[in-house]
Design a protein around this motif. Structure first.
Motif, PDB file in Angstrom:
ATOM      1  N   UNK A   1       0.666  -1.226   0.019  1.00 35.24           N
ATOM      2  CA  UNK A   1       0.139  -0.057  -0.030  1.00 35.24           C
ATOM      3  C   UNK A   1       0.962   1.213   0.177  1.00 35.24           C
ATOM      4  N   UNK A   2       1.825   1.253   0.998  1.00 35.23           N
ATOM      5  CA  UNK A   2       2.793   2.350   0.868  1.00 35.23           C
ATOM      6  C   UNK A   2       3.573   2.369  -0.501  1.00 35.23           C
ATOM      7  N   UNK A   3       4.023   1.355  -1.067  1.00 37.36           N
ATOM      8  CA  UNK A   3       4.632   1.279  -2.272  1.00 37.36           C
ATOM      9  C   UNK A   3       3.761   2.061  -3.398  1.00 37.36           C
ATOM     10  N   UNK A   4       2.461   1.589  -3.629  1.00 39.33           N
ATOM     11  CA  UNK A   4       1.715   2.207  -4.639  1.00 39.33           C
ATOM     12  C   UNK A   4       1.394   3.498  -4.342  1.00 39.33           C
TER      13      UNK A   4
ATOM     14  N   UNK B   1       2.149  -3.188  -7.281  1.00 38.14           N
ATOM     15  CA  UNK B   1       2.733  -2.945  -5.938  1.00 38.14           C
ATOM     16  C   UNK B   1       2.573  -4.442  -5.306  1.00 38.14           C
ATOM     17  N   UNK B   2       1.404  -5.042  -5.174  1.00 38.96           N
ATOM     18  CA  UNK B   2       1.210  -6.184  -4.411  1.00 38.96           C
ATOM     19  C   UNK B   2       1.872  -7.244  -5.308  1.00 38.96           C
ATOM     20  N   UNK B   3       1.840  -7.231  -6.701  1.00 37.05           N
ATOM     21  CA  UNK B   3       2.962  -8.310  -7.165  1.00 37.05           C
ATOM     22  C   UNK B   3       4.305  -8.172  -6.916  1.00 37.05           C
ATOM     23  N   UNK B   4       4.797  -7.146  -7.077  1.00 42.29           N
ATOM     24  CA  UNK B   4       6.304  -6.724  -6.647  1.00 42.29           C
ATOM     25  C   UNK B   4       6.570  -6.971  -4.991  1.00 42.29           C
TER      26      UNK B   4
END
Length: 262
Positions: A32-35, A254-257
């Motif tokens: 979530x933070x990455x996205x 982001x979830x995938x990574x």
């Protein structure tokens, strides 16, 4: 100028800043933070143009990136010692290979028909760059050129990436680095400005661990920065996308990574 920036680097290091790690346990981030960080850095401008002037005012933008191979020319001022030129050239070549691996975009150092210019110049040498700016980036306005030529001491570096007309695909870029910076400070701004010229143009106080934060905590590209570059050049995202168009895709990527998927 050399003495001034040496003091700046010393003060930052004394405060525990200019970290060279990629982000440790004290700076965790999840998908979530990455996205959200990606959307803030990639889909907003740090500067806004108004009335022919460039103002430090954030504004929402479309997604921008390169589609064609990047050919980088290095221009060193005559004041730069040969040893510094050699070490900077080697360091930039290594970093360019790293960026190419993250983005999947062919990137090379060459002087034949470059579309990116990295100028490592001292104060007087930068002020003499106007003919180079007119030739390499003809779309720059007179105000843009003055901004580059007359950088205040508080502006440590600069990157400008341009597209043709209102297109969102970059076709040329300029990175200006002060030759007076000591080694770590110079390296940190090369990392930041070249990464920003790839299509991550904004800074945010919420970006951590990241070089896209004006707090100077991290000097070099972090793990989160690497993932943002991979997201930016994923084919699921396309140049010209708006924030709302890019948001669900960024969340999925982001979830995938973070789960270890390519």
């Amino acid at each position: 100028m050399q003495s001034y920036y040496a003091q700046v680097q010393e003060q930052l290091l004394d405060q525990g800043l200019l970290r060279s790690d990629a982000g440790g346990p004290d700076a965790p981030f999840d998908d979530q933070r990455l996205a959200s960080t990606f959307l803030q850095i990639a889909l907003y401008n740090e500067y806004t143009r108004r009335g022919g002037q460039t103002l430090q005012l954030q504004s929402q933008a479309t997604l921008r990136r390169w589609e064609a191979p990047i050919r980088i020319a290095l221009r060193f001022g005559s004041s730069v010692p040969p040893a510094q030129k050699a070490s900077d050239r080697d360091m930039i070549a290594s970093y360019v290979q790293r960026l190419s691996g993250l983005t999947g975009l062919p990137m090379t150092l060459e002087t034949t028909n470059p579309n990116v210019l990295i100028a490592i110049v001292a104060e007087d040498e930068r002020r003499a760059l106007e003919p180079v700016l007119r030739q390499s980036m003809p779309a720059l306005t007179a105000s843009d050129r003055r901004t580059i030529l007359d950088l205040p001491k508080s502006t440590y570096c600069l990157a400008v990436a341009q597209s043709e007309g209102d297109d969102s695909i970059y076709t040329s870029a300029l990175v200006v680095i002060r030759a007076e910076h000591p080694d770590l400070l110079r390296l940190s701004y090369i990392h930041e400005e070249l990464a920003q010229a790839m299509g991550l143009p904004n800074d945010s106080p919420q970006a951590r661990p990241s070089i896209f934060n004006d707090d100077e905590e991290f000097a070099l590209l972090t793990r989160q920065d690497e993932l943002m570059l991979r997201m930016l050049y994923n084919p699921a995202l396309r140049p010209g996308m708006t924030l709302e168009q890019a948001r669900p895709i960024a969340v999925r990527l982001a979830k995938q990574l973070m789960n270890g998927s390519p």
